[in-house]
Design an enzyme around this catalytic site. Structure first.
Site, PDB file in Angstrom:
ATOM      1  N   TYR A 162       3.787  10.124 -10.960  1.00 46.97           N
ATOM      2  CA  TYR A 162       2.965   9.211 -10.155  1.00 46.97           C
ATOM      3  C   TYR A 162       2.212   8.227 -11.053  1.00 46.97           C
ATOM      4  O   TYR A 162       2.216   7.018 -10.812  1.00 46.97           O
ATOM      5  CB  TYR A 162       1.976  10.028  -9.313  1.00 46.97           C
ATOM      6  CG  TYR A 162       1.000   9.200  -8.511  1.00 46.97           C
ATOM      7  CD1 TYR A 162       1.396   8.614  -7.309  1.00 46.97           C
ATOM      8  CD2 TYR A 162      -0.307   9.014  -8.948  1.00 46.97           C
ATOM      9  CE1 TYR A 162       0.485   7.851  -6.571  1.00 46.97           C
ATOM     10  CE2 TYR A 162      -1.213   8.255  -8.214  1.00 46.97           C
ATOM     11  CZ  TYR A 162      -0.811   7.673  -7.029  1.00 46.97           C
ATOM     12  OH  TYR A 162      -1.697   6.912  -6.300  1.00 46.97           O
ATOM     13  N   SER A 168      -3.366   2.384  -9.000  1.00 41.20           N
ATOM     14  CA  SER A 168      -4.310   3.488  -9.200  1.00 41.20           C
ATOM     15  C   SER A 168      -4.801   3.500 -10.631  1.00 41.20           C
ATOM     16  O   SER A 168      -4.045   3.156 -11.551  1.00 41.20           O
ATOM     17  CB  SER A 168      -3.620   4.817  -8.894  1.00 41.20           C
ATOM     18  OG  SER A 168      -4.469   5.882  -9.233  1.00 41.20           O
ATOM     19  N   ASN A 173       0.820  -1.216   0.000  1.00 42.04           N
ATOM     20  CA  ASN A 173       0.000   0.000   0.000  1.00 42.04           C
ATOM     21  C   ASN A 173       0.856   1.270   0.000  1.00 42.04           C
ATOM     22  O   ASN A 173       0.435   2.299  -0.526  1.00 42.04           O
ATOM     23  CB  ASN A 173      -0.913  -0.044   1.238  1.00 42.04           C
ATOM     24  CG  ASN A 173      -1.492   1.307   1.578  1.00 42.04           C
ATOM     25  OD1 ASN A 173      -2.446   1.760   0.945  1.00 42.04           O
ATOM     26  ND2 ASN A 173      -0.905   1.988   2.561  1.00 42.04           N
TER      27      ASN A 173
END
Ligand SMILES: NC(=O)c1ccc[n+]([C@@H]2O[C@H](COP(=O)([O-])OP(=O)(O)OC[C@H]3O[C@@H](n4cnc5c(N)ncnc54)[C@H](OP(=O)(O)O)[C@@H]3O)[C@@H](O)[C@H]2O)c1
Length: 290
Positions: free
Chosen positions: A209, A157, A109
């Protein structure tokens, strides 16, 4: 020595979605019919923050009677783990080998995201060091600890979907025979292109990201193929928790950390989700808003 405890390790468990994953794992596991004890290893890079969070969870869960201190079957322990620190990874590996003999579920995570518009090769390298290389290095060290029928859950994501790169790169990331060296080569190509400022022409986005998470989702499929080949029945999944109100995503995000924890916890504990989704799948909640 025989080890009867099932063991789940969560990285970045001191706050945000990681903290909610730990809490919901304890609550969901206690509601299952299994009587096998579970140990949850809440890990965090900052020992003080990690221990505080573990203590807070002990208090929060007290009325639910799920933890061993309160008569339940879930043991919650804190371990210090920085996923960018080789020695820290090795130290935790030793503890797991000695105290538990292996791991049943590894939930990756921990991640970082720069705020605002910052973008240059240092932002890319720093982001990759945690989100991509840190996660990969941890998996490389811990994979041999994962017991047959175990799972790896990578919190990725939707911001790292294939849509963020051009078609040619998308095809490279999705190649069925892409291996880990090939993926690392692709990630390095992005770093080089950012350094030379040719990333736009080459079909990359202005996003450190997003590309780091594209790497995590792709790494998941590669690991799943490896596990299938080895025939150890280890399942590897990636997921998007949704747009969740945390220090990373900010106040505007609509979901609570508990809502964000839903898919990772299902992937860790649910039997059906594993039957319904092929190894290596990326899952997101249809209400996730991402
Ligand atoms: N929130 C969202 O909307 C959203 C959306 C999609 C995906 N995600 C993903 O969900 C996961 C959790 O995010 P979040 O929103 O809960 O973020 P967060 O509140 O910023 O929490 C991130 C966690 O990762 C830890 N961490 C960072 N670098 C680490 C390292 N080197 N070693 C160990 N731990 C480290 C942080 O520790 P410190 O407290 O010490 O910094 C913190 O515990 C991430 O993978 C993120 O990319 C989040």
């Amino acid at each position: 020595m025989s080890f009867i405890t099932k063991v789940i390790l969560v990285t970045g468990g001191n706050k945000g979605i990681g903290y909610a994953i730990v809490r919901n794992l304890a609550l969901s596991y206690a509601s299952l019919s299994s009587s096998q004890p579970l140990t949850i290893l809440l890990t965090a890079r900052n020992p003080a923050l990690g221990q505080n969070s573990a203590d807070k969870l002990h208090e929060e869960l007290k009325p639910k009677n799920v933890l061993t201190d309160d008569g339940g079957i879930v043991d919650l322990k804190f371990l210090s783990l920085d996923i960018t620190d080789e020695q820290s990874i090795k130290d935790v590996k030793k503890v797991i080998e000695k105290d538990y003999g292996g791991l049943d579920v590894l939930i990756n995570n921990a991640a970082i995201a720069f705020k605002g518009n910052a973008f240059d090769v240092n932002v890319v390298r720093t982001t990759f060091a945690t989100n991509f290389y840190g996660t990969l290095n941890l998996i490389n060290h811990f994979y041999p600890l994962i017991r047959p029928n175990g799972r790896i859950v990578n919190v990725s994501s939707s911001a790292g979907g294939l849509h963020i790169v051009n078609k040619a790169l998308g095809q490279e990331f999705s190649k069925e025979d892409l291996d880990m060296d090939g993926l690392i080569e692709l990630m390095k190509r992005f770093e080089d292109a950012v350094e030379k400022d040719t990333y736009k022409q080459e079909g990359w986005p202005r996003q450190a990201y997003g590309v780091s998470k594209l790497g995590v989702t792709t790494m998941t499929r590669i690991l799943a193929r490896r596990a299938d080949k080895e025939g150890n029945n280890i399942k590897v999944f990636s997921c998007c928790p949704g747009w969740v109100k945390t220090d990373m995503a900010g106040e505007r995000a609509p979901l609570t950390p508990d809502q964000g924890a839903k898919i990772p916890v299902l992937l860790a504990l649910d039997e059906n989700i594993v039957i319904q989704n092929p190894n290596g799948s990326f899952l997101k909640d249809k209400n996730s808003e991402l």
